[in-house]
Motif scaffolding. Structure first.
Motif, short mmCIF file in Angstrom:
data_model
loop_
_atom_site.label_atom_id
_atom_site.label_comp_id
_atom_site.label_asym_id
_atom_site.label_seq_id
_atom_site.Cartn_x
_atom_site.Cartn_y
_atom_site.Cartn_z
N LEU A 79 56.45 11.15 50.80
CA LEU A 79 57.09 12.23 49.43
C LEU A 79 55.16 13.14 49.48
N GLU A 80 54.72 11.71 49.42
CA GLU A 80 53.37 12.29 49.30
C GLU A 80 52.61 13.31 50.15
N ASP A 81 53.16 13.01 51.46
CA ASP A 81 52.46 13.72 52.88
C ASP A 81 52.85 15.27 52.45
N TYR A 86 53.68 21.05 51.74
CA TYR A 86 54.29 21.73 50.89
C TYR A 86 54.07 22.83 50.06
N GLU A 87 53.94 21.81 49.28
CA GLU A 87 53.93 22.14 47.76
C GLU A 87 52.48 23.38 47.66
N TRP A 101 62.66 19.58 49.84
CA TRP A 101 60.99 18.09 49.74
C TRP A 101 61.70 17.37 47.55
N LEU A 102 61.90 19.27 47.08
CA LEU A 102 61.80 18.27 46.24
C LEU A 102 62.73 17.27 45.42
N ALA A 103 63.91 17.49 46.50
CA ALA A 103 65.19 17.89 45.45
C ALA A 103 65.12 16.26 46.39
N GLY A 138 47.64 15.12 42.18
CA GLY A 138 48.93 15.99 41.39
C GLY A 138 50.17 15.48 42.24
N PHE A 139 50.42 14.99 43.08
CA PHE A 139 51.66 14.25 43.34
C PHE A 139 51.87 13.37 41.79
#
Length: 162
Positions: A79-81, A86-87, A101-103, A138-139
């Motif tokens: 998720l961090e990757d 992407y974010e 990914w956010l979902a 940030g993550f």
């Protein structure tokens, strides 16, 4: 034309150099991340060795608890990757991928054992301070926010209806 063209050319040159530098940094991160994921895969196969030491994991009572912790570490790294790739991307297609990914992040954050796994490392998510984990700040901020929302929703859902 030269008065306008020269500054634009200089700007484009430095922008391209900056992009190349960031690409090199990202590649080093990806290689390191891949090696860490490989290490976690090995630890998943050898939970009895005691080599995987993350927080209080060495004190986990069962092999199942150690494997669950390692799997949560793997998914969190993934998720961090995704967050880092992407974010922060200005690319429209990547922004759409980030929504997926956010979902996925929200789905995990609503999973009570996952909340407990985070809290074993950082304490109560409601009072966690910036830098409490070893993840990108940030993550980490995003995860704390999502974990807090999910935890509050679990409490609301568990409250008796009057």
């Amino acid at each position: 034309m030269t008065l306008i063209g020269a500054p634009i050319a200089v700007y484009l040159f430095f922008r391209d150099r900056s992009i190349e530098r960031q690409d090199r940094i990202n590649e080093v991160y990806r290689r390191s991340s891949d090696r860490y994921a490989g290490f976690l895969g090995l630890m998943l196969s050898h939970t009895d060795t005691g080599v995987y030491l993350h927080g209080d994991d060495e004190d986990l009572p069962t092999d199942l608890d150690r494997r669950r912790s390692i799997l949560f570490e793997i998914v969190t790294q993934m998720l961090e990757d995704a967050y880092l790739v992407y974010e922060r991307s200005p690319n429209g297609q990547r922004k759409q991928q980030w929504a997926g990914w956010l979902a996925y992040i929200r789905m995990y954050c609503a999973h009570t054992p996952y909340i407990a796994w985070w809290e074993a490392r950082i304490g109560d998510v409601e009072t966690a301070k910036e830098g409490a984990s070893s993840y990108d700040l940030g993550f980490e901020t995003l995860m704390f926010e999502e974990l807090r929302k999910a935890k509050r929703q679990i409490i609301v859902d568990a409250a008796p209806v009057l």
